[in-house]
Design a protein around this motif. Sequence first.
Motif, PDB file in Angstrom:
ATOM      1  N   VAL A 144       0.997  -1.236  -0.069  1.00 17.38           N
ATOM      2  CA  VAL A 144      -0.045  -0.165   0.189  1.00 17.38           C
ATOM      3  C   VAL A 144       0.870   1.140  -0.013  1.00 17.38           C
ATOM      4  CG1 VAL A 144      -1.813   1.389   1.347  1.00 17.38           C
ATOM      5  CG2 VAL A 144      -1.860  -1.143   1.366  1.00 17.38           C
ATOM      6  N   ARG A 145       0.791   2.001  -0.958  1.00  7.04           N
ATOM      7  CA  ARG A 145       1.600   3.203  -1.005  1.00  7.04           C
ATOM      8  C   ARG A 145       0.789   4.574  -0.565  1.00  7.04           C
ATOM      9  NH1 ARG A 145       6.023   5.384  -3.086  1.00  7.04           N
ATOM     10  NH2 ARG A 145       6.872   3.747  -4.306  1.00  7.04           N
ATOM     11  N   TRP A 146       0.914   5.048   0.405  1.00  2.00           N
ATOM     12  CA  TRP A 146       0.339   6.262   0.867  1.00  2.00           C
ATOM     13  C   TRP A 146       0.489   7.507  -0.274  1.00  2.00           C
ATOM     14  CZ3 TRP A 146       1.185   7.379   6.824  1.00  2.00           C
ATOM     15  CH2 TRP A 146       0.414   6.434   7.568  1.00  2.00           C
ATOM     16  N   PRO A 147      -0.647   8.248  -0.641  1.00  2.00           N
ATOM     17  CA  PRO A 147      -0.596   9.327  -1.628  1.00  2.00           C
ATOM     18  C   PRO A 147       0.325  10.337  -1.068  1.00  2.00           C
ATOM     19  CG  PRO A 147      -2.747   9.114  -0.584  1.00  2.00           C
ATOM     20  CD  PRO A 147      -1.899   8.074   0.181  1.00  2.00           C
ATOM     21  N   GLY A 148       0.417  11.507  -2.009  1.00  2.00           N
ATOM     22  CA  GLY A 148       1.306  12.336  -1.353  1.00  2.00           C
ATOM     23  C   GLY A 148       0.537  13.526  -0.642  1.00  2.00           C
ATOM     24  N   SER A 149      -0.877  13.355  -0.657  1.00  2.00           N
ATOM     25  CA  SER A 149      -1.650  14.180   0.375  1.00  2.00           C
ATOM     26  C   SER A 149      -2.009  13.582   1.431  1.00  2.00           C
ATOM     27  CB  SER A 149      -3.063  14.363  -0.635  1.00  2.00           C
ATOM     28  OG  SER A 149      -3.795  13.168  -0.858  1.00  2.00           O
ATOM     29  N   ARG A 150      -1.264  12.656   1.898  1.00  2.00           N
ATOM     30  CA  ARG A 150      -1.421  11.903   3.318  1.00  2.00           C
ATOM     31  C   ARG A 150      -0.989  12.790   4.615  1.00  2.00           C
ATOM     32  NH1 ARG A 150      -3.373   6.791   3.718  1.00  2.00           N
ATOM     33  NH2 ARG A 150      -4.422   7.560   1.823  1.00  2.00           N
ATOM     34  N   TYR A 151      -1.715  13.018   5.389  1.00  2.82           N
ATOM     35  CA  TYR A 151      -1.502  13.600   6.637  1.00  2.82           C
ATOM     36  C   TYR A 151      -2.108  12.854   7.927  1.00  2.82           C
ATOM     37  CZ  TYR A 151      -0.664  17.965   3.894  1.00  2.82           C
ATOM     38  OH  TYR A 151      -0.206  18.839   3.035  1.00  2.82           O
ATOM     39  N   ALA A 152      -1.580  13.166   8.867  1.00  3.68           N
ATOM     40  CA  ALA A 152      -1.980  12.604  10.231  1.00  3.68           C
ATOM     41  C   ALA A 152      -1.891  13.585  11.381  1.00  3.68           C
ATOM     42  CB  ALA A 152      -1.265  11.125  10.419  1.00  3.68           C
ATOM     43  N   ALA A 153      -2.958  13.168  12.064  1.00  5.24           N
ATOM     44  CA  ALA A 153      -3.044  14.090  13.605  1.00  5.24           C
ATOM     45  C   ALA A 153      -2.599  13.064  14.509  1.00  5.24           C
ATOM     46  CB  ALA A 153      -4.571  14.580  13.837  1.00  5.24           C
ATOM     47  N   VAL A 154      -1.230  13.353  15.200  1.00  3.26           N
ATOM     48  CA  VAL A 154      -0.922  12.301  16.238  1.00  3.26           C
ATOM     49  C   VAL A 154      -0.732  12.693  17.665  1.00  3.26           C
ATOM     50  CG1 VAL A 154       1.285  11.038  16.514  1.00  3.26           C
ATOM     51  CG2 VAL A 154       0.639  11.716  14.033  1.00  3.26           C
ATOM     52  N   ARG A 155      -1.019  11.883  18.435  1.00  2.00           N
ATOM     53  CA  ARG A 155      -0.827  11.972  19.889  1.00  2.00           C
ATOM     54  C   ARG A 155       0.255  10.904  20.388  1.00  2.00           C
ATOM     55  NH1 ARG A 155      -3.073  13.556  24.688  1.00  2.00           N
ATOM     56  NH2 ARG A 155      -3.167  12.070  26.406  1.00  2.00           N
ATOM     57  N   ARG A 156       0.998  11.284  21.230  1.00  2.00           N
ATOM     58  CA  ARG A 156       2.157  10.096  21.639  1.00  2.00           C
ATOM     59  C   ARG A 156       1.891   9.833  22.954  1.00  2.00           C
ATOM     60  NH1 ARG A 156       8.365  11.188  20.095  1.00  2.00           N
ATOM     61  NH2 ARG A 156       7.470  10.582  18.101  1.00  2.00           N
ATOM     62  N   PHE A 157       1.969   8.452  23.350  1.00  2.00           N
ATOM     63  CA  PHE A 157       2.041   8.021  24.801  1.00  2.00           C
ATOM     64  C   PHE A 157       2.807   6.913  25.069  1.00  2.00           C
ATOM     65  CE2 PHE A 157      -1.112   5.590  22.032  1.00  2.00           C
ATOM     66  CZ  PHE A 157      -1.105   4.423  22.422  1.00  2.00           C
ATOM     67  N   GLY A 158       3.169   6.298  26.070  1.00  2.00           N
ATOM     68  CA  GLY A 158       4.061   5.276  26.488  1.00  2.00           C
ATOM     69  C   GLY A 158       3.270   4.133  26.984  1.00  2.00           C
ATOM     70  N   GLY A 159       4.074   3.179  27.456  1.00  2.00           N
ATOM     71  CA  GLY A 159       3.885   2.122  27.897  1.00  2.00           C
ATOM     72  C   GLY A 159       3.596   0.924  26.696  1.00  2.00           C
ATOM     73  N   PHE A 160       2.825  -0.250  27.205  1.00  2.00           N
ATOM     74  CA  PHE A 160       2.557  -1.368  26.444  1.00  2.00           C
ATOM     75  C   PHE A 160       1.123  -0.992  25.989  1.00  2.00           C
ATOM     76  CE2 PHE A 160       6.111  -3.420  28.216  1.00  2.00           C
ATOM     77  CZ  PHE A 160       6.589  -4.252  27.133  1.00  2.00           C
ATOM     78  N   MET A 161       0.821  -1.164  24.574  1.00  2.00           N
ATOM     79  CA  MET A 161      -0.512  -0.839  24.314  1.00  2.00           C
ATOM     80  C   MET A 161      -1.489  -2.259  24.427  1.00  2.00           C
ATOM     81  SD  MET A 161      -0.016   1.247  20.500  1.00  2.00           S
ATOM     82  CE  MET A 161       1.040   0.370  19.870  1.00  2.00           C
ATOM     83  N   ASN A 162      -2.730  -1.891  24.764  1.00  2.00           N
ATOM     84  CA  ASN A 162      -3.773  -3.095  24.936  1.00  2.00           C
ATOM     85  C   ASN A 162      -5.045  -2.584  24.748  1.00  2.00           C
ATOM     86  OD1 ASN A 162      -4.799  -1.702  27.283  1.00  2.00           O
ATOM     87  ND2 ASN A 162      -2.797  -2.177  28.335  1.00  2.00           N
ATOM     88  N   ASP A 163      -6.048  -3.247  24.802  1.00  2.00           N
ATOM     89  CA  ASP A 163      -7.208  -3.151  24.449  1.00  2.00           C
ATOM     90  C   ASP A 163      -7.779  -2.021  25.244  1.00  2.00           C
ATOM     91  OD1 ASP A 163      -8.699  -5.441  22.650  1.00  2.00           O
ATOM     92  OD2 ASP A 163      -7.383  -6.369  24.107  1.00  2.00           O
ATOM     93  N   ALA A 164      -7.746  -1.716  26.316  1.00  2.00           N
ATOM     94  CA  ALA A 164      -8.215  -0.604  27.391  1.00  2.00           C
ATOM     95  C   ALA A 164      -7.335   0.753  26.629  1.00  2.00           C
ATOM     96  CB  ALA A 164      -7.791  -0.883  28.694  1.00  2.00           C
ATOM     97  N   ASN A 165      -5.906   0.773  26.693  1.00  2.00           N
ATOM     98  CA  ASN A 165      -5.455   2.120  26.589  1.00  2.00           C
ATOM     99  C   ASN A 165      -5.318   2.659  25.336  1.00  2.00           C
ATOM    100  OD1 ASN A 165      -3.298   0.725  25.500  1.00  2.00           O
ATOM    101  ND2 ASN A 165      -1.935   1.211  27.212  1.00  2.00           N
ATOM    102  N   VAL A 166      -5.492   1.902  24.201  1.00  2.00           N
ATOM    103  CA  VAL A 166      -5.322   2.600  22.859  1.00  2.00           C
ATOM    104  C   VAL A 166      -6.706   3.253  22.748  1.00  2.00           C
ATOM    105  CG1 VAL A 166      -4.001   0.965  21.888  1.00  2.00           C
ATOM    106  CG2 VAL A 166      -6.482   0.328  21.888  1.00  2.00           C
TER     107      VAL A 166
END
Length: 206
Positions: A132-154
């Motif tokens: 899958v190639r992302w197009p040149g118009s691809r943007y993302a709103a991003v929030r960062r966090f730590g720890g291990f990801m799981n069903d609750a925290n994501v």
Amino acid sequence: MLRMRPFLLFILCGLVIGTAAAAPYEIPPNCKSLECPSYDVVDSQNEFEIRHYRSPVWMSTQPIRTTSYTVGSNEGFTTLFSYIQGNNQDNARIEMTAPVLVDVSPSSYVVSFYVPQKFQAKPPLSAEAHAVRWPGSRYAAVRRFGGFMNDANVAVEADALKKGLQGTRWAFVAPGSPGTYTVAGYNSPFEFDNRVNEVMFIFDRE
């Protein structure tokens, strides 16, 4: 006369009239030793940043039908790890990269691996994953966090990103469907300290 694309003009105007900017997130430590996709930060606030990605190519699994993030992400990662270990039509071993993406929806998950530059033009084919190639118009709103990801925290972090966007010029990028977002993990399961994760709302703009 110099003309600007409407979206770029929108960004520049927002930098003048928007809320006070914050410093962009630091590059994840693992991106100093692993290949990571390139992007430009076009806005950075206390609760999020907006990125413009440079048309990266990913290898993605088919949708994995489950309601569990842990089950879906583990199954998808196992498939992609097999792919980079040589389970592909070229029998090519591919270096690990970061991040691993997981597209989350209420009943399915798609896991994606960033293809190294060596294979970006022509990734080895596989019956288990597709390019899958992302197009040149691809943007993302991003929030960062730590720890291990799981069903609750994501889900909690996705909700925090949505709330952080409210009242800003980027509020429109929040998905209309509840429980739909992308998460990015930059660490192996065997790294316990200084873990870097991100939740994303991905969108396209000209």
